[in-house]
Design a protein around this motif. Structure first.
Motif, PDB file in Angstrom:
ATOM      1  N   UNK A 349     -39.715 -28.884  -8.697  1.00  0.00           N
ATOM      2  CA  UNK A 349     -40.870 -28.539  -7.865  1.00  0.00           C
ATOM      3  C   UNK A 349     -40.467 -27.502  -6.818  1.00  0.00           C
ATOM      4  N   UNK A 350     -41.429 -26.739  -6.304  1.00  0.00           N
ATOM      5  CA  UNK A 350     -41.100 -25.801  -5.222  1.00  0.00           C
ATOM      6  C   UNK A 350     -40.889 -26.554  -3.908  1.00  0.00           C
ATOM      7  N   UNK A 351     -40.230 -25.919  -2.958  1.00  0.00           N
ATOM      8  CA  UNK A 351     -40.046 -26.518  -1.638  1.00  0.00           C
ATOM      9  C   UNK A 351     -41.394 -26.616  -0.933  1.00  0.00           C
ATOM     10  N   UNK A 352     -41.499 -27.553   0.027  1.00  0.00           N
ATOM     11  CA  UNK A 352     -42.759 -27.818   0.714  1.00  0.00           C
ATOM     12  C   UNK A 352     -42.687 -27.388   2.178  1.00  0.00           C
ATOM     13  N   UNK A 353     -43.858 -27.442   2.831  1.00  0.00           N
ATOM     14  CA  UNK A 353     -43.940 -27.043   4.238  1.00  0.00           C
ATOM     15  C   UNK A 353     -43.051 -27.913   5.123  1.00  0.00           C
ATOM     16  N   UNK A 354     -42.995 -29.231   4.815  1.00  0.00           N
ATOM     17  CA  UNK A 354     -42.159 -30.119   5.631  1.00  0.00           C
ATOM     18  C   UNK A 354     -40.684 -29.742   5.509  1.00  0.00           C
ATOM     19  N   UNK A 355     -40.310 -29.148   4.372  1.00  0.00           N
ATOM     20  CA  UNK A 355     -38.930 -28.704   4.180  1.00  0.00           C
ATOM     21  C   UNK A 355     -38.587 -27.559   5.133  1.00  0.00           C
TER      22      UNK A 355
END
Length: 575
Positions: A349-355
């Motif tokens: 999966x792609x990285x997320x905003x929380x990352x």
């Protein structure tokens, strides 16, 4: 006349009896309805009670809880099959989380878009749907039923809602006995759906709380790592190891801006091809990392090759395949000094905003570590310059001891490395070498430069310099660690040295190292009373005196370092 009245009375009585029968029948119907309502309410209450108990007991295992809710739904509504589908926020697709029934394992491979199929329609509208005949429904998706070989006749589907937000649906398929779904079935399934939504919300809150605790714990560990060492390389390696693990990334890297060239250079890399990656250099503005370094803004790239800022240069040079990127700037006092990036989440999966928020926190910590290390280097260089100036002043008391302290320090360091001492221990050995003769400040220059043999009284004065040196250093906090080496560098392994007559292992290791280094430089340098010896003669003397004057292990380490060219190299540079 009487007969006529009797007939009328009979008709009246019959009419009254009929009315009473009708009232009784209506009362029976009302009673049956009330009994049914009571039964439904009682069943709802029982369902709520059972599911609530399950939520409390299986709170930390959402999968088991949802399985339990679906099993309960199949029994209560009495159907052949049923599914619980959850909505993926990113793809806007419904995915089967739980599937029960004859072909439940096969249906899990399918996904539904919002509005697709009865389940998709319910998820889109947020309204329950009772389909008594799927052939008459415009929303029914026949392909799934056909592909898995499960005939579908009727469907009851209700939405899963959390604070008016649709998070999925529960659907029941084919009422047993081919009976139609009733209003009561819809009510019971809605009760179950509400309980499932509560369980899902609780699980999500718990997951977020766990993630927050994990993030805070990791940040605390990073802070500990920063404080654990002043070696910039060790600290950054450890931080990047921890970061890569926590971000669940395939690879990661830390790049700093070279102040002379202005290019980004890889300092730390993790993952495959890390050695190849370190050879690559990027200009400011080049690629994702260059853009972040130039603009000072983080970038979250779900698909690298679709972003015009991405440069495939590193991939071409290393053979690595970049998919998704999260890159953040490293800043010190509002100045960008480099960037940190993680590549390709392991789950695909792609990285997320929380990352972004979490990784930026790591980047801030790394910037602190880099700044601390720079300050330490500057202070250390200033400190070393001061120490070397002091050592040079000591050596200047005699034309025969020019650079003696520096050479002893270098030889001692070569021995320390050969003995595999830690970097901190090597530092102590090096400083001890530079200041081992600081006590000669208190010795008359005439004695130090006397060309003839010293008298016993004069020799006794010379022998005071190690103790004087220790006393000079004692008040200086940062130099306390070198006192043992300075005081005991004239001790002998056999106990016949000075000032304390220590022997063997009782002599500090630093002092045992300095004894060899000091003697070698003394023998290979001119003195007022003799010419210098050749290196070969000095080596033999050290070898012969191992076990008497010198620690055998230290003597052997010196000879190995000499053969490797470490001692000669230092000697030529400083001689």
């Amino acid at each position: 006349m009487l007969e006529q009245k009797s007939k009328e009375e009979v008709r009246r009585l019959k009419k009254e009896l009929k009315v009473k029968e009708q009232r009784l029948k209506k009362s029976e119907q009302e009673l049956a309805y009330l009994q049914g309502s009571y039964g439904r309410l009682n069943l709802k209450a029982e369902i709520l009670q059972v599911v609530s108990r399950a939520i409390n007991s299986a709170y930390f295992d959402l999968g088991k809880l949802l399985e339990f809710i679906m099993d309960l739904g199949l029994r209560v509504v009495r159907v052949e099959a049923g599914s619980l589908l959850l909505l993926d926020e990113e793809s806007k697709e419904l995915r089967f989380s739980v599937a029960k029934g004859e072909r439940g394992d096969q249906v899990k491979k399918f996904k539904l878009k919002l509005g697709e199929g009865i389940a998709g329609w319910v998820a889109k509208t947020g309204k329950p749907e009772v389909v008594l005949d799927v052939n008459k429904s415009p929303h029914f998706k026949r392909e799934i039923s056909r592909l898995i070989g499960f005939p579908t006749y009727s469907v009851l589907c209700v939405p899963l809602k959390v604070r008016k937000k649709i998070i999925g649906v529960i659907e029941m398929i084919n009422k047993k006995g081919k009976k139609p779904f009733s209003k009561e079935d819809k009510e019971l399934l809605t009760v179950l759906a509400n309980q499932a939504a509560i369980a899902l919300e609780n699980a999500e809150l718990f997951r977020k709380a766990e993630e927050k605790i994990r993030d805070l714990t990791t940040l605390s560990e990073v802070s500990t790592l920063i404080a654990s060492s002043l070696d910039e390389n060790i600290v950054l390696e450890n931080i990047m190891n921890l970061t890569t693990q926590l971000m669940k990334a395939e690879g990661s890297s830390l790049m700093l801006i070279n102040e002379k060239t202005g290019n980004l250079e890889f300092v730390v890399t993790k993952g495959e091809k890390k050695e190849e990656v370190k050879k690559v250099k990027l200009k400011l503005g080049e690629g994702i990392a260059g853009w972040v370094a130039k603009e000072g803004q983080p970038l979250l790239i779900p698909d690298a090759y679709k972003d015009p800022r991405f440069s495939p240069k590193v991939d071409k040079d290393t053979g690595f395949k970049t998919k998704s990127i999260l890159c953040v700037p490293l800043e010190v006092k509002d100045k960008v000094i480099g960037v940190a990036e993680v590549l390709n989440r392991l789950d695909g999966k792609p990285f997320e905003e929380r990352d972004v928020e979490l990784f930026s926190s790591f980047a801030n910590q790394m910037a602190v570590a880099i700044e601390n290390a720079k300050l330490y280097r500057d202070l250390r260089e200033l400190f070393l310059s001061t120490v070397k100036s002091l050592a040079a002043a000591i050596d200047a008391k005699s034309p025969y001891t020019r650079k003696h302290s520096e050479k002893v320090a270098e030889y001692a360091l070569a021995i320390a490395k050969e003995l595999k001492l830690s970097s901190e221990e090597q530092e102590i050995v090096h400083l001890s070498g530079l200041l081992h003769d600081v006590g000669k400040i208190g010795i008359d220059e005439k004695l130090l430069n006397k060309q003839g043999r010293l008298t016993d009284e004069e020799y006794a004065q010379i022998k005071e310099h190690p103790a004087i040196g220790a006393e000079i250093i004692e008040p200086i906090g940062p130099l306390k660690a070198i006192i043992p080496g300075v005081r005991s560098h004239q001790e002998r392994y056999d106990g016949r040295g000075y000032p304390d007559g220590l022997a063997g292992e009782k002599i500090p290791l630093t002092a045992r190292i300095l004894a060899v280094a000091d003697t070698f430089d003394a023998m290979t340098s001119d003195r007022p009373y003799r010419d210098k010896f050749a290196d070969e003669i000095a080596q033999r003397e050290i070898e012969n005196c191992a076990g008497t004057q010198f620690d055998p292990q230290v003597a052997r380490a010196f000879l190995r370092a000499y053969k490797k060219g470490e001692v000669v190299k230092k000697y030529v540079i400083n001689g």
